[in-house]
Structure formats: structure tokens, C-alpha cells
Design a protein around this motif. Structure first.
Motif, PDB file in Angstrom:
ATOM      1  N   ILE A   8       0.847  -1.197   0.000  1.00  0.00           N
ATOM      2  CA  ILE A   8       0.000   0.000   0.000  1.00  0.00           C
ATOM      3  C   ILE A   8       0.881   1.244   0.000  1.00  0.00           C
ATOM      4  CG2 ILE A   8      -1.884  -1.182   1.190  1.00  0.00           C
ATOM      5  CD1 ILE A   8      -0.699   1.194   3.391  1.00  0.00           C
ATOM      6  N   ALA A  10       0.576   5.332   1.034  1.00  0.00           N
ATOM      7  CA  ALA A  10      -0.263   6.282   1.768  1.00  0.00           C
ATOM      8  C   ALA A  10       0.624   7.364   2.365  1.00  0.00           C
ATOM      9  CB  ALA A  10      -1.024   5.564   2.878  1.00  0.00           C
ATOM     10  N   ARG A  24      -5.304   7.537   3.534  1.00  0.00           N
ATOM     11  CA  ARG A  24      -5.486   6.709   2.342  1.00  0.00           C
ATOM     12  C   ARG A  24      -5.578   7.570   1.095  1.00  0.00           C
ATOM     13  NH1 ARG A  24     -10.446   3.442   4.867  1.00  0.00           N
ATOM     14  NH2 ARG A  24     -11.076   5.587   5.095  1.00  0.00           N
ATOM     15  N   LEU A  68      -7.490  -0.505   2.444  1.00  0.00           N
ATOM     16  CA  LEU A  68      -6.204   0.001   1.960  1.00  0.00           C
ATOM     17  C   LEU A  68      -5.771  -0.683   0.673  1.00  0.00           C
ATOM     18  CD1 LEU A  68      -4.275   0.131   5.353  1.00  0.00           C
ATOM     19  CD2 LEU A  68      -5.033   2.082   3.988  1.00  0.00           C
TER      20      LEU A  68
END
Length: 69
Positions: A8, A10, A24, A68
Motif C-alpha cells: 500500500i 499512503a 489513504r 487500503l
């Protein structure tokens, strides 16, 4: 990489002893427990400035739970 983790990206908002707060890409902020972050990525968090964009591996089930992935 195994299917156990999702990668992910972010914005890092806060680092705590047991969790991090990330913003996010699709909006909103969530706490991610450090226990579900890949060990190598967790070690790197101490060298990242708050506000920076980070790419980390999070256990797949938690990434899905937190929206996510």
C-alpha cells in the motif's frame, strides 16, 4: 512476494509505539497496527518523516479490513 501481504502507498500522518496513522489515497485516515506491517517496512518507519508518502506491506486481511488494498 506472498499473498499474505498487500503493498500500500499512503501518507504517513503519525507514528506511535503500536500503530501508525495513514491517510489513504481514496480519502480518510486510518490507524494501522504495527504488528500487521512487514518487519522490514516497520523498521524503516523510524527514518521516515511525518507527511511523507510511504509504501509498506500490510497483512492482506488487515489491508482489506481498512480499505487500503
Amino acid at each position: 512476494m506472498s499473498d499474505r501481504y498487500r503493498t500500500i502507498t499512503a501518507e504517513l500522518r503519525l507514528i506511535r509505539g503500536a500503530s501508525i496513522l495513514v491517510r489513504r489515497r481514496q480519502g480518510g485516515e486510518v490507524f494501522v497496527p504495527r504488528s500487521v506491517i512487514h518487519g522490514g517496512d516497520d523498521l524503516r518507519l523510524e527514518r521516515v518523516a511525518v507527511g511523507a508518502e510511504i509504501t509498506i506491506r500490510v497483512m492482506a486481511w488487515k489491508a482489506e479490513e481498512l480499505s487500503l488494498s
